[in-house]
Design an enzyme around this catalytic site. Structure first.
Site, PDB file in Angstrom:
ATOM      1  N   HIS A  13       0.826  -1.207   0.000  1.00 14.63           N
ATOM      2  CA  HIS A  13       0.000   0.000   0.000  1.00 14.63           C
ATOM      3  C   HIS A  13       0.862   1.260   0.000  1.00 14.63           C
ATOM      4  CE1 HIS A  13      -3.669  -2.356   1.751  1.00 14.63           C
ATOM      5  NE2 HIS A  13      -3.462  -2.582   0.470  1.00 14.63           N
ATOM      6  N   HIS A  39      -7.365  -0.779   2.538  1.00 19.27           N
ATOM      7  CA  HIS A  39      -6.632  -1.071   1.306  1.00 19.27           C
ATOM      8  C   HIS A  39      -6.793   0.167   0.414  1.00 19.27           C
ATOM      9  CE1 HIS A  39      -5.946  -5.433   2.157  1.00 19.27           C
ATOM     10  NE2 HIS A  39      -6.838  -5.118   3.069  1.00 19.27           N
TER      11      HIS A  39
END
Ligand SMILES: Cc1cc2nc3c(=O)[nH]c(=O)nc-3n(C[C@H](O)[C@H](O)[C@H](O)COP(=O)(O)OP(=O)(O)OC[C@H]3O[C@@H](n4cnc5c(N)ncnc54)[C@H](O)[C@@H]3O)c2cc1C
Ligand SMILES: *[C@@H]1O[C@H](CO)[C@@H](O)[C@H](O)[C@H]1NC(C)=O
Ligand SMILES: *[C@@H]1O[C@H](CO)[C@@H](O)[C@H](O)[C@H]1NC(C)=O
Ligand SMILES: *[C@@H]1O[C@H](CO)[C@@H](O)[C@H](O)[C@H]1NC(C)=O
Ligand SMILES: *[C@@H]1O[C@H](CO)[C@@H](O)[C@H](O)[C@H]1NC(C)=O
Ligand SMILES: *[C@@H]1O[C@H](CO)[C@@H](O)[C@H](O)[C@H]1NC(C)=O
Ligand SMILES: *[C@@H]1O[C@H](CO)[C@@H](O)[C@H](O)[C@H]1NC(C)=O
Ligand SMILES: *[C@@H]1O[C@H](CO)[C@@H](O)[C@H](O)[C@H]1NC(C)=O
Ligand SMILES: *[C@@H]1O[C@H](CO)[C@@H](O)[C@H](O)[C@H]1NC(C)=O
Ligand SMILES: *[C@@H]1O[C@H](CO)[C@@H](O)[C@H](O)[C@H]1NC(C)=O
Ligand SMILES: *[C@@H]1O[C@H](CO)[C@@H](O)[C@H](O)[C@H]1NC(C)=O
Ligand SMILES: *[C@@H]1O[C@H](CO)[C@@H](O)[C@H](O)[C@H]1NC(C)=O
Length: 586
Positions: free
Chosen positions: A516, A563
């Site tokens: 990420h 996410h």
């Protein structure tokens, strides 16, 4: 290249990505706009491995990956780790694991605060969030009405997503465990409501509870290319070129004392010359959180003191380009299970693996339609945790998690070899409100060389503490009675990680990334952002420039506790709207 001959009147020019696909679609709805989209990787985003959801692990380290590696991580005993990023139309959305998470209200309200722009707040972003969504039936077409809060989701948008469409034997254990431990693991019907914390409901007669919401529809991965580019491809005002890497952004003039950037250079595989192309309006960079800051710095846009040391001609002295990197580390714990029916079988037995592929190929249903796990959950440290005595809470607020669980019906590890036989259960513990922060810098002025990637994973006391607590919480969770006839014993880390010191060793030896990487060209208002005040204005234009915008995950001022693909979509939907207003579209 023939299409390019008409490119002289281009309105806007940019690179592809999760962010880029959104902008390409939205802006080409306006007939007076003309877009050229340039992608370094191929157009092969509908390859079998990118389409079949369960084949996601095959994509890292493949022809669809830039294959970046981090510098040695001091917090991980000097280990370097692989740092995947998509190298194909659709970018990382073509290689990721498809979790659909908006993030929490607090995450966006913090963006609004740090940019001093109410337009980034959760409430203001609602129209964009809804515009993205198309809540769809799962692969097995079962009714999902009790499994998700259908009222909060959109249905006419480009991004189809759903819930797991294939039951796993672990599901019944997973969905019953929270009710036993509801004080620590609270109820939450839908983590996309703005308040992410908790686990889903348990209705014993139904297959529901804390389900992983996935960007899968009709049993197939939904990439940004499929969602946003394909529907726009027939428009005459969109051109796409692939296998072409942008190598530099060029200053073309000066306006009101500020440099104008309206040309780029790019290289196409197999062609000797470097092409230059001008945009009549804007250049939008959506190259992702590693390549976007690299490209800016190579073009002389960044921190003067640093760029001068490399002999780069500094055109714009702007702080925070390449700084502020945030990412989510993960670790896993595995147990052996009292079953011979887990997804490990498909990995270890090729004959068994052929059957679900045949089923997927024929009907897009079955065991290959799943993400990495059927359940995920967002959790916080208790307010009285000792760490808060001398550390401020880096999370955006009480609706944002400190850590995340993902439940997996097989063995998974990013640091240990896979056992050749046996049946396992794995819990991912992901740290989602890290206080560590890293940077991207240049190893070389060669645009084809990888930049230096320093995420500084687990560099702070808070991050180590929280990863620790996440492991302990996972162990507590797995002691729920509903697991008792499934779980046999912990195998990794097991008995060698019981004391705090041993757990810390395990973390340092095994931690990996959730991939990420974000926040490397952050927007922010002077004096308010976390470090240098931000490299971008709240409208995502690069400070001190004319004609240049960044629309991708590098623009986040803080990483959301989620996410990061959907937050990138949300950011890009608003960016498209901002531009449409500037250019009087729609
Ligand atoms: C393995 C993995 C798993 C993940 N799992 C999830 C998940 O389950 N759920 C989720 O929400 N998020 C997930 N993510 C994160 C998510 O995919 C990213 O946050 C998101 O795609 C970021 O979008 P972006 O536009 O910033 O960059 P990207 O989507 O990476 O797009 C950047 C694009 O720019 C291209 N490019 C770069 N440089 C150049 C250049 N110089 N010239 C031309 N083109 C260039 C790249 O090839 C790429 O196509 C995952 C990421 C990875 C890598
Ligand atoms: C990444 O590595 C794989 C496997 O070696 C290779 O096929 C692929 O071309 C590499 N990606 C890039 C962008 O070079
Ligand atoms: C899925 O279920 C709905 C409602 O139960 C039904 O109307 C529809 O025809 C089904 N679709 C398929 C493809 O089976
Ligand atoms: C296009 O960009 C080049 C390179 O910076 C510049 O020399 C040229 O003047 C530009 N052309 C136009 C029409 O703006
Ligand atoms: C693999 O699966 C097939 C089909 O179920 C089975 O017949 C075979 O015995 C398995 N092989 C091994 C080595 O377990
Ligand atoms: C999928 O099915 C088609 C024909 O129905 C076949 O040609 C193809 O080889 C199959 N692909 C896989 C991966 O099984
Ligand atoms: C935090 O509070 C809970 C419940 O009020 C208590 O059981 C626990 O011991 C406290 N923890 C610490 C570290 O003080
Ligand atoms: C915070 O307190 C702990 C003990 O409670 C101590 O070990 C640690 O060094 C302190 N950290 C800081 C940054 O002061
Ligand atoms: C969360 O709530 C508690 C109790 O209301 C409060 O003390 C704390 O400051 C809040 N934390 C954040 C990050 O908002
Ligand atoms: C990047 O971070 C490292 C370590 O955190 C630091 O030593 C280095 O100077 C930083 N580089 C830049 C360009 O800021
Ligand atoms: C930096 O460049 C040097 C010289 O080209 C190379 O040997 C080294 O591997 C590069 N380092 C990284 C981390 O890419
Ligand atoms: C294993 O599962 C069976 C039922 O499938 C149960 O009878 C048995 O007690 C379980 N064994 C253990 C060690 O939990």
């Amino acid at each position: 290249m023939s299409k390019l001959s008409t490119g002289i009147h281009l309105f806007i020019l940019f690179l592809d990505g999760a962010g880029g696909s959104v902008v390409a679609n939205r802006l080409t709805k306006c007939p007076s706009t003309r877009i050229l989209l340039i992608e370094a990787g191929s157009s092969d985003f509908d390859n079998l491995n990118t389409e079949v959801p369960s084949f996601a692990p095959r994509l890292t380290g493949s022809q669809f990956d830039w294959n970046f590696t981090t510098l040695p991580q001091p917090g991980l005993h000097g280990r370097s780790i692989d740092y995947a990023q998509g190298f194909v139309l659709g970018g990382s959305t073509a290689i990721n694991v498809m979790a659909y998470c908006r993030g929490s209200k607090d995450d966006y309200d913090r963006w609004a605060w740090v940019t001093d722009d109410e337009g980034w707040s959760w409430n203001s972003l609602q129209p964009y969030i809804h515009k993205i969504e198309n809540l769809s039936p799962p692969a097995d077409n079962h009714s999902i009405i009790d499994e998700i809060d259908v009222l909060i989701h959109g249905s006419g948008g480009p991004v189809s997503f759903s819930l797991p469409g294939q039951l796993l034997p672990t599901d019944e254990h997973a969905i019953n465990a929270p009710s036993e431990l509801s004080t620590e693991f609270p109820f939450n019907l839908d983590y996309n409501s703005g308040d992410t914390i908790g686990l889903g409901p348990v209705l014993l007669h139904k297959n529901n509870g804390w389900l992983n919401i996935v960007q899968i529809a009709k049993g197939q991965r939904v990439t940004s290319a499929a969602a946003y580019l394909i529907p726009a491809m027939s428009r005459p005002n969109l051109d796409i070129i692939v296998n072409s890497q942008v190598t530099k952004i060029l200053q073309t003039g000066t306006k009101d004392g500020q440099p104008v950037f309206s040309a780029i250079q790019f290289y196409t595989v197999g062609e000797p010359e470097i092409y230059t192309i001008n945009a009549s309006k804007e250049i939008i960079i959506s190259a992702g959180a590693i390549k976007t800051p690299q490209l800016l710095m190579l073009s002389g846009i960044g921190e003067k003191d640093y760029l001068s040391t490399l002999g780069i001609d500094v055109l714009v002295d702007v702080l925070d380009v390449g700084q502020n990197l945030q990412d989510h580390p993960l670790t896993t714990i595995s147990w052996t299970v009292n079953s011979t029916n887990t997804l490990d079988n498909i990995r270890t037995n090729k004959t068994l693996a052929a059957q679900p592929l045949q089923q997927w190929n024929a009907t897009h249903t079955g065991g290959l339609t799943l993400g990495p796990g059927n359940q995920l959950a967002w959790l916080r440290l208790p307010n009285n945790a000792t760490i808060f005595k001398n550390n401020t809470d880096p999370s955006a607020g009480n609706r944002s998690a400190h850590y995340e669980f993902i439940v997996t019906d097989s063995f998974v590890s990013f640091s240990q070899p896979f056992p050749s036989a046996g049946n396992f259960f794995t819990m991912f513990s992901n740290l989602v409100s890290p206080s560590s922060c890293g940077n991207i810098s240049l190893n070389s002025t060669d645009p084809f060389a990888h930049p230096l990637i320093q995420p500084n994973i687990l560099q702070t006391e808070f991050d180590i503490f929280t990863m620790h607590e996440a492991i302990k919480a996972a162990r507590r969770f797995m002691r729920a009675k509903s697991w008792s006839d499934w779980i046999i014993e912990e195998t990794s880390p097991s008995s060698e990680a019981q004391t705090d010191e041993e757990i810390e060793e395990y973390i340092k030896n095994t931690c990996f990334t959730v991939n990420h990487v974000t926040c490397t060209v952050p927007m922010g208002k002077n004096g308010q952002a976390r470090r240098g005040g931000g490299a971008l204005n709240p409208d995502l234009s690069v400070k001190g420039t004319v004609g240049l915008r960044v629309v991708d995950a590098s623009a986040f001022p803080f990483i959301p506790a989620a996410h990061t693909q959907v937050p990138t979509y949300i950011l890009s939907e608003r960016a498209s709207d901002i531009m449409q207003e500037v250019y009087n579209c729609e």
